[in-house]
Write a protein that holds these residues in place. Structure first.
Motif, PDB file in Angstrom:
ATOM      1  N   ASP A  12      43.736  33.275  37.543  1.00 12.45           N
ATOM      2  CA  ASP A  12      43.444  34.558  36.926  1.00 12.45           C
ATOM      3  C   ASP A  12      42.817  34.704  38.907  1.00 12.45           C
ATOM      4  O   ASP A  12      41.863  33.892  38.889  1.00 12.45           O
ATOM      5  CB  ASP A  12      41.762  35.636  35.761  1.00 12.45           C
ATOM      6  CG  ASP A  12      42.031  36.579  35.779  1.00 12.45           C
ATOM      7  OD1 ASP A  12      41.615  37.505  37.281  1.00 12.45           O
ATOM      8  OD2 ASP A  12      41.969  37.265  34.771  1.00 12.45           O
ATOM      9  N   ASP A  13      42.860  35.789  39.044  1.00 15.32           N
ATOM     10  CA  ASP A  13      42.458  36.404  40.857  1.00 15.32           C
ATOM     11  C   ASP A  13      41.033  36.953  40.301  1.00 15.32           C
ATOM     12  O   ASP A  13      40.543  36.795  41.634  1.00 15.32           O
ATOM     13  CB  ASP A  13      43.426  36.797  41.386  1.00 15.32           C
ATOM     14  CG  ASP A  13      43.213  38.641  40.745  1.00 15.32           C
ATOM     15  OD1 ASP A  13      43.324  38.241  39.259  1.00 15.32           O
ATOM     16  OD2 ASP A  13      43.645  38.905  41.478  1.00 15.32           O
ATOM     17  N   GLU A  14      40.739  36.540  39.270  1.00 18.57           N
ATOM     18  CA  GLU A  14      38.988  37.421  39.369  1.00 18.57           C
ATOM     19  C   GLU A  14      38.063  36.520  38.953  1.00 18.57           C
ATOM     20  O   GLU A  14      37.869  36.110  37.539  1.00 18.57           O
ATOM     21  CB  GLU A  14      38.974  38.187  38.737  1.00 18.57           C
ATOM     22  CG  GLU A  14      39.467  40.102  38.611  1.00 18.57           C
ATOM     23  CD  GLU A  14      39.269  40.887  37.719  1.00 18.57           C
ATOM     24  OE1 GLU A  14      38.280  41.691  37.296  1.00 18.57           O
ATOM     25  OE2 GLU A  14      40.661  41.004  37.041  1.00 18.57           O
ATOM     26  N   ASP A  58      47.193  35.731  33.749  1.00 19.23           N
ATOM     27  CA  ASP A  58      46.859  37.136  34.007  1.00 19.23           C
ATOM     28  C   ASP A  58      48.492  37.673  35.159  1.00 19.23           C
ATOM     29  O   ASP A  58      48.582  36.650  35.546  1.00 19.23           O
ATOM     30  CB  ASP A  58      45.505  36.736  35.429  1.00 19.23           C
ATOM     31  CG  ASP A  58      45.803  38.671  36.112  1.00 19.23           C
ATOM     32  OD1 ASP A  58      45.849  39.330  35.075  1.00 19.23           O
ATOM     33  OD2 ASP A  58      44.465  38.749  37.436  1.00 19.23           O
ATOM     34  N   MET A  60      48.422  40.384  37.554  1.00 17.01           N
ATOM     35  CA  MET A  60      48.020  40.645  38.857  1.00 17.01           C
ATOM     36  C   MET A  60      47.543  40.366  39.457  1.00 17.01           C
ATOM     37  O   MET A  60      46.528  40.070  39.201  1.00 17.01           O
ATOM     38  CB  MET A  60      48.001  42.849  38.579  1.00 17.01           C
ATOM     39  CG  MET A  60      48.280  43.700  37.797  1.00 17.01           C
ATOM     40  SD  MET A  60      47.577  45.389  37.836  1.00 17.01           S
ATOM     41  CE  MET A  60      46.810  45.526  37.310  1.00 17.01           C
ATOM     42  N   MET A  61      48.153  39.468  39.996  1.00 16.06           N
ATOM     43  CA  MET A  61      47.405  38.398  41.255  1.00 16.06           C
ATOM     44  C   MET A  61      47.831  38.613  42.245  1.00 16.06           C
ATOM     45  O   MET A  61      49.236  38.690  42.387  1.00 16.06           O
ATOM     46  CB  MET A  61      47.722  36.842  39.981  1.00 16.06           C
ATOM     47  CG  MET A  61      47.181  36.784  39.052  1.00 16.06           C
ATOM     48  SD  MET A  61      47.237  34.889  38.486  1.00 16.06           S
ATOM     49  CE  MET A  61      48.911  34.940  37.713  1.00 16.06           C
ATOM     50  N   LYS A 110      41.497  41.939  28.207  1.00 13.33           N
ATOM     51  CA  LYS A 110      40.396  41.381  28.742  1.00 13.33           C
ATOM     52  C   LYS A 110      39.576  41.693  27.852  1.00 13.33           C
ATOM     53  O   LYS A 110      38.428  41.248  28.153  1.00 13.33           O
ATOM     54  CB  LYS A 110      40.730  41.662  30.385  1.00 13.33           C
ATOM     55  CG  LYS A 110      41.197  40.263  30.947  1.00 13.33           C
ATOM     56  CD  LYS A 110      41.224  40.824  32.540  1.00 13.33           C
ATOM     57  CE  LYS A 110      41.959  39.709  33.324  1.00 13.33           C
ATOM     58  NZ  LYS A 110      41.863  40.094  34.544  1.00 13.33           N
TER      59      LYS A 110
HETATM   60 MG   LIG Z   1      44.203  39.432  38.595  1.00 14.22          MG
END
Ligand SMILES: [Mg+2]
Length: 130
Positions: A12-14, A58, A60-61, A110
């Protein structure tokens, strides 16, 4: 019930999502690997695919998105034992259908609680979902 051996890769990019998810999974003694984008995920999978039993992915990355990573996993014979749960804020029917078409083993939003996440991970690992 004995725990399935193997690692769970969280992608995940978060960073907050990665850390929170990792904490929940570690509470249940799951071994985890983490990374922040799809490109890195593919490198880790290439290197550690023998140890990885599940990818929490995830959608959207940056660089490489989750669908692409999912596709790479599900079209490579070497990775056929790896289960994939798409982990996302997207919940439109189109995205769920696309994920299933690409071979996702499950789908998690999420917004769920830690307990719900752990219950779902257990179910997927027992192959009871989808
Ligand atoms: Mg994302």
């Amino acid at each position: 019930m004995s725990k399935v051996a193997g690692k769970i890769l969280i992608v995940d990019d978060e960073p907050d999502i990665v850390n929170l998810t990792q904490s929940f999974l570690q509470l249940e003694n799951y071994n985890t690997l983490t990374c922040g984008d799809g490109e890195e995920a593919l490198k880790i999978i290439e290197k550690h695919h023998d140890e990885i039993m599940l990818v929490l992915l995830d959608i959207m990355m940056p660089k490489v998105d989750g669908y692409k990573v999912l596709e790479k996993i599900k079209t490579n014979e070497k990775y056929k034992k790896i289960l994939v749960i798409l982990f996302t804020v997207k919940n439109f029917k189109f995205d769920i259908i696309k994920g299933k078409e690409l071979g996702a083993d499950g789908y998690l939003l999420k917004a769920i609680s830690g307990k719900a996440l752990l219950d779902y991970v257990k179910k997927i690992l027992e192959k009871k979902v989808l």
